[in-house]
Design an enzyme around this catalytic site. Structure first.
Site, short mmCIF file in Angstrom:
data_model
loop_
_atom_site.label_atom_id
_atom_site.label_comp_id
_atom_site.label_asym_id
_atom_site.label_seq_id
_atom_site.Cartn_x
_atom_site.Cartn_y
_atom_site.Cartn_z
N LYS A 73 4.15 8.72 9.06
CA LYS A 73 3.86 8.09 10.36
C LYS A 73 4.83 8.55 11.47
CE LYS A 73 0.84 4.68 8.49
NZ LYS A 73 0.91 4.13 7.14
N ASP B 116 9.27 2.81 -0.15
CA ASP B 116 8.23 3.48 0.62
C ASP B 116 8.38 3.04 2.07
OD1 ASP B 116 6.04 4.52 1.84
OD2 ASP B 116 4.55 3.64 0.47
N TYR C 120 0.86 -1.19 0.00
CA TYR C 120 0.00 0.00 0.00
C TYR C 120 0.88 1.23 0.00
CZ TYR C 120 -3.37 3.53 1.62
OH TYR C 120 -4.16 4.65 1.74
C1 LIG Z 1 0.35 4.67 5.80
C2 LIG Z 1 1.10 4.48 4.56
C3 LIG Z 1 0.99 5.35 3.46
C4 LIG Z 1 0.01 6.49 3.45
O1 LIG Z 1 0.27 7.42 4.44
P1 LIG Z 1 -0.91 8.42 4.89
O2 LIG Z 1 -0.24 9.31 5.89
O3 LIG Z 1 -1.99 7.56 5.45
O4 LIG Z 1 -1.34 9.15 3.68
C5 LIG Z 1 1.81 5.14 2.38
N1 LIG Z 1 2.68 4.13 2.34
C6 LIG Z 1 2.81 3.27 3.36
C7 LIG Z 1 3.83 2.17 3.28
C8 LIG Z 1 2.00 3.40 4.49
O5 LIG Z 1 2.11 2.52 5.48
#
Ligand SMILES: *Cc1c(COP(=O)(O)O)cnc(C)c1O
Length: 436
Positions: free
Chosen positions: A272, A244, A149
């Site tokens: 995060k 990511d 994701y």
């Molecule tokens: C949570 C997450 C996102 C999105 O971040 P948001 O702050 O919710 O927009 C993107 N990539 C990864 C790997 C994530 O865990």
């Protein structure tokens, strides 16, 4: 049920109201408790490893706001820094020294990036990183993996079609097919698929994006060897590798998965933990690559609240704690002990249940397969067991994210006593789940 359900009258009433205001009563879908029993718990306060809901129920929290709260709730260092900075105003739309301070903390302790840009969410960080890779390589296609994701931007709300190498199919209404056609989707842990994709789209792939520690669809740990293969095939094809690290960054170590595996990606994204519980995302790369970004370069990206002083303050305070000697060793040892106790229990009982773990992340899987590395390995039918377990745990004062596809997090605030209580609750819950 050997225990009465907790009272949820106040949460349920708030949820009824919320449903009249927000689609599904929530401002982010997974909060809606669609995959577990009951209505969402409305949280009133958090302190350390504990949260309290509107009905006064107390829980030991392993969701930790989906990852940001590596120090636990309402950490004094973060709270004090934020309240101090807030006294001087909350947003200027002009540079502040706090941005430099957070950048210095990060860049001074991360050998994988030379320049960084702060944004306000993980989604924004990833969206911008993709644009940067396209601008830099002058190519359009990107490749992602089924089971990773990357936030909700159009190009990435794309899932695999049928076949080894596929153009993505949109996974949300409202995403133009033309966008999905620029996104190639392959399975994790599959060198052959990767190789075929690079053959089929030779010279067209701007970037490969991966969660090096995929933690949004279970915890799908990849081998170092596979990630090294990925690095090499990107290099060989002039394709940028984007890690990511919105979850894994500052989680498995200050330098995240890149340092954990010893692999240098071309662009990194963070979110995060970086914001200490306030909205911060970031992307970084070499100075040469980052200088493709506006106002020096031709890749446009901006933000009214980017680098917001209050959010920077939270990030500075949190990351300062993480840099203290032994922080990660202690957190990881604590997690390893917790996970091993559960693994030993289920082995002794012979339950079809595995715990995947890395750093302070854990994931419960109702399976007897030892190394789950692809999305296809997860049996959707096993989620009914998670649903039962979640219910039993809520009734025992343990809060996990409300879906069996979500990982759990241990924070520095979880005490040995918390983890003892949690183990007992997990053992009792599993005995009930496997008896029914
Ligand atoms: C949570 C997450 C996102 C999105 O971040 P948001 O702050 O919710 O927009 C993107 N990539 C990864 C790997 C994530 O865990």
């Amino acid at each position: 049920m050997n225990k009465p359900d907790i009272s949820r009258a106040k949460s349920a009433a708030l949820y009824e109201k919320a449903k009249t205001y927000f689609p599904g009563g929530v401002n982010s879908p997974v909060r809606a408790f669609k995959s577990v029993y009951g209505t969402p718990l409305f949280i009133e306060k958090g302190d350390g490893s504990h949260i309290w809901d509107a009905d006064g129920n107390e829980f030991i929290d392993f969701c930790c706001s989906w990852g940001p709260l590596i120090l636990g709730h309402n950490n004094a260092a973060v709270r004090n820094k934020v309240t101090e900075v807030m006294q001087k105003g909350m947003s200027f739309g002009a540079p502040t020294a706090l941005e430099n301070e957070l950048a210095e903390l990060i860049l001074g302790n991360n050998k994988f990036i030379e320049k960084i840009r702060f944004v306000s969410s993980g989604t924004e960080a990833v969206m911008s990183a993709i644009r940067l890779a396209r601008g830099y390589t002058k190519r359009d296609k990107i490749l992602k993996f089924e089971g990773c994701y990357h936030g909700h931007s159009d190009s990435l709300l794309v899932k695999a079609g049928s076949g080894l190498v596929t153009f993505g199919e949109t996974s949300s209404a409202g995403v133009p097919k033309a966008f999905a056609d620029e996104t190639i989707v392959v399975s994790l842990n599959d060198k052959k698929a990767l190789h075929e994709a690079f053959e089929e789209f030779e010279g067209q792939i701007a970037a490969v994006i991966i969660e090096p520690i995929p933690a949004n669809n279970g915890l799908l740990l990849q081998t170092k060897e596979y990630l090294e293969y990925l690095r090499q095939i990107c290099t060989d094809n002039g394709t940028m590798l984007i890690f990511d690290e919105v979850i894994s960054g500052f989680r498995v170590g200050f330098e995240g998965a890149a340092a954990y595996y010893g692999i240098r990606p071309d662009i990194l994204t963070y979110g995060k933990i970086i914001g200490g519980g306030l909205p911060v995302g970031a992307y970084g790369a070499s100075a040469e690559v980052m200088d493709y970004i506006s106002p020096v370069g031709s890749v446009y990206q901006a933000g009214t609240l980017s680098g917001n002083p209050v959010a920077m303050a939270a990030g500075i305070a949190q990351l300062t704690e993480l840099l203290k000697p032994g922080f990660y060793d202690e957190l990881h040892a604590k997690t390893a002990g917790f996970v091993k106790a559960i693994q030993d229990f289920v082995a002794e009982r012979g339950y079809r249940f595995r715990v995947s773990t890395i750093g302070s992340i854990f994931w419960f899987a109702f399976t007897d397969q030892d190394n789950i590395a692809t999305a296809e390995d997860i049996d959707p039918a096993s989620m009914t067991k998670f649903k039962e377990m979640h219910h039993e745990l809520i009734n025992r004062g343990i809060y996990l994210g409300p879906s069996g596809y979500e990982v759990g997090f241990i924070s520095a605030a979880h005490t040995p006593a918390d983890l003892e209580t949690t183990k007992t609750a997990i053992f009792d819950s599993l005995d009930i789940v496997f008896k029914s």
